[in-house]
Scaffold this motif. Structure first.
Motif, PDB file in Angstrom:
ATOM      1  N   ALA A  59       0.819  -1.214   0.000  1.00 56.12           N
ATOM      2  CA  ALA A  59       0.000   0.000   0.000  1.00 56.12           C
ATOM      3  C   ALA A  59       0.850   1.260   0.000  1.00 56.12           C
ATOM      4  N   ALA A  60       1.978   1.229   0.700  1.00 53.03           N
ATOM      5  CA  ALA A  60       2.829   2.424   0.805  1.00 53.03           C
ATOM      6  C   ALA A  60       4.221   2.019   1.231  1.00 53.03           C
ATOM      7  N   THR A  61       5.195   2.774   0.755  1.00 53.27           N
ATOM      8  CA  THR A  61       6.593   2.563   1.128  1.00 53.27           C
ATOM      9  C   THR A  61       7.196   3.893   1.537  1.00 53.27           C
ATOM     10  N   PHE A  62       7.710   3.947   2.770  1.00 55.19           N
ATOM     11  CA  PHE A  62       8.368   5.141   3.297  1.00 55.19           C
ATOM     12  C   PHE A  62       9.870   4.859   3.401  1.00 55.19           C
ATOM     13  N   VAL A  63      10.674   5.716   2.805  1.00 56.00           N
ATOM     14  CA  VAL A  63      12.126   5.611   2.881  1.00 56.00           C
ATOM     15  C   VAL A  63      12.657   6.860   3.566  1.00 56.00           C
ATOM     16  N   ASN A  64      13.304   6.696   4.703  1.00 60.39           N
ATOM     17  CA  ASN A  64      13.776   7.849   5.483  1.00 60.39           C
ATOM     18  C   ASN A  64      12.630   8.807   5.815  1.00 60.39           C
ATOM     19  N   GLY A  65      11.454   8.258   6.064  1.00 64.51           N
ATOM     20  CA  GLY A  65      10.297   9.091   6.375  1.00 64.51           C
ATOM     21  C   GLY A  65       9.644   9.742   5.173  1.00 64.51           C
ATOM     22  N   ARG A  66      10.103   9.426   3.980  1.00 67.64           N
ATOM     23  CA  ARG A  66       9.533   9.997   2.759  1.00 67.64           C
ATOM     24  C   ARG A  66       8.634   8.969   2.093  1.00 67.64           C
ATOM     25  N   LEU A  67       7.438   9.352   1.765  1.00 62.64           N
ATOM     26  CA  LEU A  67       6.491   8.453   1.113  1.00 62.64           C
ATOM     27  C   LEU A  67       6.861   8.366  -0.371  1.00 62.64           C
ATOM     28  N   VAL A  68       7.586   7.314  -0.719  1.00 60.98           N
ATOM     29  CA  VAL A  68       8.098   7.201  -2.087  1.00 60.98           C
ATOM     30  C   VAL A  68       7.185   6.387  -2.985  1.00 60.98           C
ATOM     31  N   PHE A  69       6.309   5.572  -2.369  1.00 61.41           N
ATOM     32  CA  PHE A  69       5.344   4.811  -3.171  1.00 61.41           C
ATOM     33  C   PHE A  69       4.016   4.771  -2.452  1.00 61.41           C
ATOM     34  N   ASP A  70       2.955   5.001  -3.211  1.00 60.84           N
ATOM     35  CA  ASP A  70       1.585   4.972  -2.695  1.00 60.84           C
ATOM     36  C   ASP A  70       0.742   4.199  -3.712  1.00 60.84           C
ATOM     37  N   GLU A  71      -0.066   3.257  -3.247  1.00 60.66           N
ATOM     38  CA  GLU A  71      -0.776   2.381  -4.180  1.00 60.66           C
ATOM     39  C   GLU A  71      -1.741   3.134  -5.083  1.00 60.66           C
ATOM     40  N   LYS A  72      -2.196   4.320  -4.670  1.00 55.79           N
ATOM     41  CA  LYS A  72      -3.111   5.098  -5.508  1.00 55.79           C
ATOM     42  C   LYS A  72      -2.365   6.057  -6.427  1.00 55.79           C
ATOM     43  N   ARG A  73      -1.324   6.691  -5.903  1.00 55.88           N
ATOM     44  CA  ARG A  73      -0.590   7.684  -6.695  1.00 55.88           C
ATOM     45  C   ARG A  73       0.614   7.098  -7.405  1.00 55.88           C
ATOM     46  N   GLY A  74       1.040   5.922  -6.994  1.00 57.34           N
ATOM     47  CA  GLY A  74       2.167   5.271  -7.634  1.00 57.34           C
ATOM     48  C   GLY A  74       3.497   5.715  -7.063  1.00 57.34           C
ATOM     49  N   LEU A  75       4.540   5.592  -7.858  1.00 56.37           N
ATOM     50  CA  LEU A  75       5.897   5.932  -7.448  1.00 56.37           C
ATOM     51  C   LEU A  75       6.099   7.438  -7.532  1.00 56.37           C
ATOM     52  N   TYR A  76       6.672   8.020  -6.474  1.00 61.58           N
ATOM     53  CA  TYR A  76       6.986   9.444  -6.544  1.00 61.58           C
ATOM     54  C   TYR A  76       8.038   9.654  -7.640  1.00 61.58           C
ATOM     55  N   PRO A  77       7.862  10.636  -8.521  1.00 59.50           N
ATOM     56  CA  PRO A  77       8.707  10.721  -9.719  1.00 59.50           C
ATOM     57  C   PRO A  77      10.170  11.049  -9.478  1.00 59.50           C
ATOM     58  N   THR A  78      10.500  11.632  -8.332  1.00 59.47           N
ATOM     59  CA  THR A  78      11.891  11.966  -8.041  1.00 59.47           C
ATOM     60  C   THR A  78      12.507  10.896  -7.145  1.00 59.47           C
TER      61      THR A  78
END
Length: 550
Positions: A518-537
């Motif tokens: 559903a979601a992946t947080f790396v260093n407190g940053r939401l880098v993947f969200d199942e609805k919005r997808g992968l953060y582009p940066t």
């Protein structure tokens, strides 16, 4: 220059401040990424480059993260199933500046109730994940990202984007199949430069142990000083010309230095005792399976344990019960043959620092089911019988296998020889990085295991192996906010369209696998969200030994 730079700086700062104020008054659902998109779409073309460069500096200045969805630097994650060292329960994980500041149990009624959340947490951003599992981020200790030199095989961008989509927050890159291989501090520096700014997850590095450096203590020390978490060696030919296999004598010669440096040695444990004769049906999986006997693994592991037991090396104290070690030790890579388990168990019982991993492909597939010519399933050591698979599952459930890793080893499709189905000539490697979680959880779910078991195998024990258990690997105060949120009773999307690997050839395609990220947080940053997808940066960092903040 100032005249060009100041307007977009003030524009960005003012926009963020106004939006934040409106959000605090309850008028808008504040999403910084929407502001960023709107501003960049409407700014004059000449100002866009200045705005993009400045925007990332404005956000931290105003108290926001410079990367990831939902840019708040302070927020709280809640769920009815939060996996902590103390158990799984309804809890709140508070995050500040990328670090877990507290983990507190909460009444189950708070989950899903906005009024109670406001009473309990005030104006803090609350991310309510309902009954999804909130767990420490997965750590894949065994991946081949192949950069620099073989970016046409994978690469940091594609590999770590797949990892993030699969719930992996730290990828440890092998010293091969990049070119040249990472067997010196010079090549390590090249790899670090190549990875910088490209990783969607955190990335660490193994150094390569080969005959040329096994007896060169200074060469090994320089790689550790450069940040490698440990070393990888092969006892059998690696398939890559610039990464020759070591002998048992080479490894025995290196062990005292590795013990002094307090780093682990991962070994591909197969000892080739004969060259398979030519002939046979190359399109039959049985031909390939017969060419790599279980005895190769047994003999290699016995020899490695013997080297570790040598008198001049001494015997370190036994790790704590259930521990995956930490610091110096021997780590057996991708165990395929369950026949090796008794000798590994016996070595652990003697107090030797030995750990072992297996891989999802050994836990999901069986030799009897590999179709003729389907070289997607070729790997080394090979996938063995269904009965062997069940023995491995018994060891996973019983704690005798410490870690699960993907051994993600992609290659261009033509190297897999699907057109002629030649198992003997095809590249030996399986692509599975994005499927780490569902390809493990699916079988665990069938066998009555728990999300906490997955966290042990994929987070806690890998962090111990790498010597970073005080930094990541569990949801505890002071740890890095590397967090994976997943649905244990929903199917993962294993379609080709959803796959982020550079090449789409994988035996997991369209498999029914439970465990949807559903979601992946790396260093407190939401880098993947199942609805919005992968953060582009790319929001990840290099996680180098001796630098716990990265």
């Amino acid at each position: 220059m100032l005249g060009k730079v100041l307007p977009p700086f003030l524009f960005a700062a003012t926009a963020v401040l106004i939006a934040n104020r409106l959000h605090s008054l309850g008028f808008v659902d504040f999403r910084l990424e929407y502001i960023e998109q709107t501003l960049t779409e409407n700014l004059p073309a000449g100002l866009k480059p200045y705005f993009s460069a400045i925007y990332g500096e404005v956000l931290p200045w105003l108290g926001y993260s410079s990367c990831g969805w939902d840019r708040a630097k302070s927020f709280t994650i809640i769920s009815s199933r939060v996996v902590t060292p103390g158990g799984t329960s309804s809890a709140a994980v508070e995050v500040q500046d990328g670090i877990i500041s507290s983990v507190q149990q909460i009444p189950p009624s708070v989950v899903g109730n906005a009024d109670k959340q406001k009473q309990l947490f005030g104006s803090v951003l609350v991310l309510d994940f309902g009954d999804a599992v909130v767990a420490p981020g997965l750590i894949d200790v065994h991946t081949h990202l192949n950069e620099p030199g073989r970016e046409d095989w994978e690469g940091f961008r594609s590999g770590t984007s797949a990892a993030a989509a699969g719930g992996v927050t730290l990828v440890v890159d092998m010293p091969l199949n990049s070119f040249p291989a990472t067997t010196s501090s010079v090549e390590l520096q090249k790899k670090k430069r190549s990875a910088a700014g490209k990783t969607y997850t955190n990335v660490a590095f193994w150094g390569g142990l080969v005959p040329d450096n096994a007896r060169d203590a200074e060469a090994l020390r320089s790689m550790v000083a450069g940040g490698v978490v440990g070393f990888k060696a092969f006892l059998s030919p690696s398939g890559i010309n610039d990464f020759p296999n070591s002998s048992v004598a080479d490894i025995a010669a290196a062990l005292p230095t590795l013990r002094e440096l307090d780093v682990p040695l991962m070994v591909h444990a197969e000892l080739v005792d004969h060259t398979p004769p030519p002939g046979g049906d190359a399109a039959s999986y049985a031909t390939y399976l017969g060419s790599r006997q279980p005895a190769w693994e047994e003999n290699a592991i016995a020899a490695l344990i013997g080297a570790l037991s040598s008198e001049e090396l001494g015997r370190p104290p036994a790790p704590a019960a259930g521990s995956a070690g930490g610091g110096f030790g021997l780590h057996i890579a991708h165990l395929s043959s369950a026949r090796c388990l008794p000798m590994i168990q016996e070595a652990k019982a003697r107090g030797l620092p030995v750990t072992v991993e297996t891989c999802p492909h050994y836990l999901n597939f069986a030799a009897e089911d590999v179709a003729r010519g389907d070289t997607r399933f070729k790997c080394a050591p090979p996938i063995r019988t269904a009965s062997n698979r069940e023995e491995l599952w018994g060891a996973v459930a019983g704690g005798d296998v410490d870690i699960v890793s993907t051994d993600h080893s992609p290659a261009p499709p033509h190297m897999k020889r699907m057109e002629d189905g030649d198992f003997m000539a095809a590249w030996g490697g399986i692509s599975g990085l994005q499927y780490a979680l569902p390809a493990t959880w699916h079988g665990m779910r069938q066998r009555g295991m728990k999300p906490s078991d997955l966290a042990r195998l994929w987070s806690t024990n890998p962090a111990k192996l790498l010597g970073i258990s005080g930094v990541t690997g569990e949801l505890s105060p002071g740890r890095r906010a590397d967090i994976t949120v997943w649905h244990p009773d929903r199917l993962a999307d294993t379609s080709r369209a959803a796959l982020r690997h550079k090449h789409k050839l994988t035996p997991y395609e369209d498999m029914e696998l439970y465990g949807r990220v559903a979601a992946t947080f790396v260093n407190g940053r939401l880098v993947f969200d199942e609805k919005r997808g992968l953060y582009p940066t790319a929001c990840g960092d290099l996680s180098l030994r001796g630098n716990s903040s990265s």
